[in-house]
Enzyme design. Structure first.
Site, PDB file in Angstrom:
ATOM      1  N   SER A  53     -69.802  61.478  12.403  1.00 25.81           N
ATOM      2  CA  SER A  53     -70.275  62.857  12.447  1.00 25.81           C
ATOM      3  C   SER A  53     -71.120  63.107  13.709  1.00 25.81           C
ATOM      4  O   SER A  53     -70.669  62.845  14.818  1.00 25.81           O
ATOM      5  CB  SER A  53     -71.041  63.166  11.159  1.00 25.81           C
ATOM      6  OG  SER A  53     -71.333  64.531  11.031  1.00 25.81           O
ATOM      7  N   TYR A  54     -72.348  63.581  13.562  1.00 27.88           N
ATOM      8  CA  TYR A  54     -73.241  63.773  14.710  1.00 27.88           C
ATOM      9  C   TYR A  54     -73.462  62.461  15.459  1.00 27.88           C
ATOM     10  O   TYR A  54     -73.701  62.465  16.676  1.00 27.88           O
ATOM     11  CB  TYR A  54     -74.569  64.353  14.215  1.00 27.88           C
ATOM     12  CG  TYR A  54     -75.679  64.376  15.232  1.00 27.88           C
ATOM     13  CD1 TYR A  54     -75.666  65.285  16.286  1.00 27.88           C
ATOM     14  CD2 TYR A  54     -76.761  63.502  15.127  1.00 27.88           C
ATOM     15  CE1 TYR A  54     -76.698  65.315  17.219  1.00 27.88           C
ATOM     16  CE2 TYR A  54     -77.796  63.524  16.044  1.00 27.88           C
ATOM     17  CZ  TYR A  54     -77.757  64.428  17.098  1.00 27.88           C
ATOM     18  OH  TYR A  54     -78.791  64.450  18.014  1.00 27.88           O
TER      19      TYR A  54
END
Length: 271
Positions: free
Chosen positions: A100-101
């Protein structure tokens, strides 16, 4: 009789030696003299290092050294600096993995580090230079709605003017972020989510490490946070080797086996 027996024995020994040499050749072995790389797993927003637990246990069982440093989730540049500093303490080859991030973080943290031999993105952002992450989630992302419908805004000490911590609302967390995770497990994850700052989602990314480091990408075809179309765009642009799995955004929790397999493929490619 004696000479005949000796000749047969020598013939057998030569055949056995040929087999041994063939087995030890580069074509039959992946350089066993080279050490396995250290696997560094970087978590994303609204999660922590425990999100990698099921992948970590599999990698450890397979003999890898694994590290899961905390990702501060404060600002992309400083988060990348934190991981970059951590990597500087490790010797030998590294496979750097981001979820993800965390994908945006490894994209920046690995740039210029010769020990990082492979990048692995798991349902992750892989921004180009100058790109912030939030617009990369995709037009149909659960995040692409009015922010007040998705986030709870929480102040934090020392925040720049206008900045806040972003917590996912319960419904967004359970039905979109943790889609595919058993409901009870998702409900247990929701209370301990770690927030991302608003500013982290809009800070431009730096020079991407994937320009110079080989990369792999695990694409969750049922991801509601970073859409499959957005993931494919980023993975293709990064020239990543793409593996699709039928999983939501938390495939590392709901489908750890194929993700572990891709990480190990990347690790073997470094040897």
């Amino acid at each position: 009789m004696h000479r005949s027996h000796l000749k047969r024995l020598l013939t057998v020994l030569v055949a056995v030696l040929a087999v041994v040499l063939a087995a030890a050749s580069p074509a039959a072995a992946s350089h066993p003299d080279k050490p396995k790389p250290t696997i560094v797993l970087v978590h994303g927003a609204w999660a922590d290092g425990s999100s990698w637990a099921k992948v970590t246990s599999r990698l450890l069982d397979d003999g890898y050294t694994v590290r899961v440093p905390p990702n501060p989730l404060r600002l992309l540049s400083t988060d990348a600096a934190t991981i970059r500093d951590f990597l500087s303490t490790l010797s030998g080859p590294i496979v750097l993995v981001g979820h993800s991030y965390g994908g945006a973080v490894i994209t920046n943290a690995a740039t210029g580090n010769p020990n990082v031999k492979a990048l692995v993105y798991v349902d992750a952002f892989a921004p180009a230079a100058g790109e912030p992450i939030f617009p990369l989630a995709g037009a149909d992302s659960a995040l692409a709605v009015p922010p007040e419908n998705v986030f709870d805004f929480v102040p934090y000490p020392g925040a720049p003017a206008g900045d806040v911590d972003l917590y996912l609302k319960r419904d967004t967390f359970l039905t979109s972020f943790a889609s595919g995770v058993p409901r009870r497990e998702a409900e247990n994850l929701y209370p301990s989510q770690r927030p991302l700052t608003l500013s982290a989602g809009f800070e431009p990314s730096g020079t991407p490490a994937y320009d110079t480091i080989p990369s792999w990408y695990v694409l969750g075809t049922r991801d509601l946070i970073i859409t499959p179309e957005a993931q494919l765009f980023m993975a293709t642009r990064a020239n990543s080797k793409i593996t699709r799995i039928k999983a939501g955004h938390l495939g590392l929790i709901s489908n750890p086996a194929p993700i572990t397999k891709v990480i190990e493929q990347a690790a073997r490619a470094t040897r």
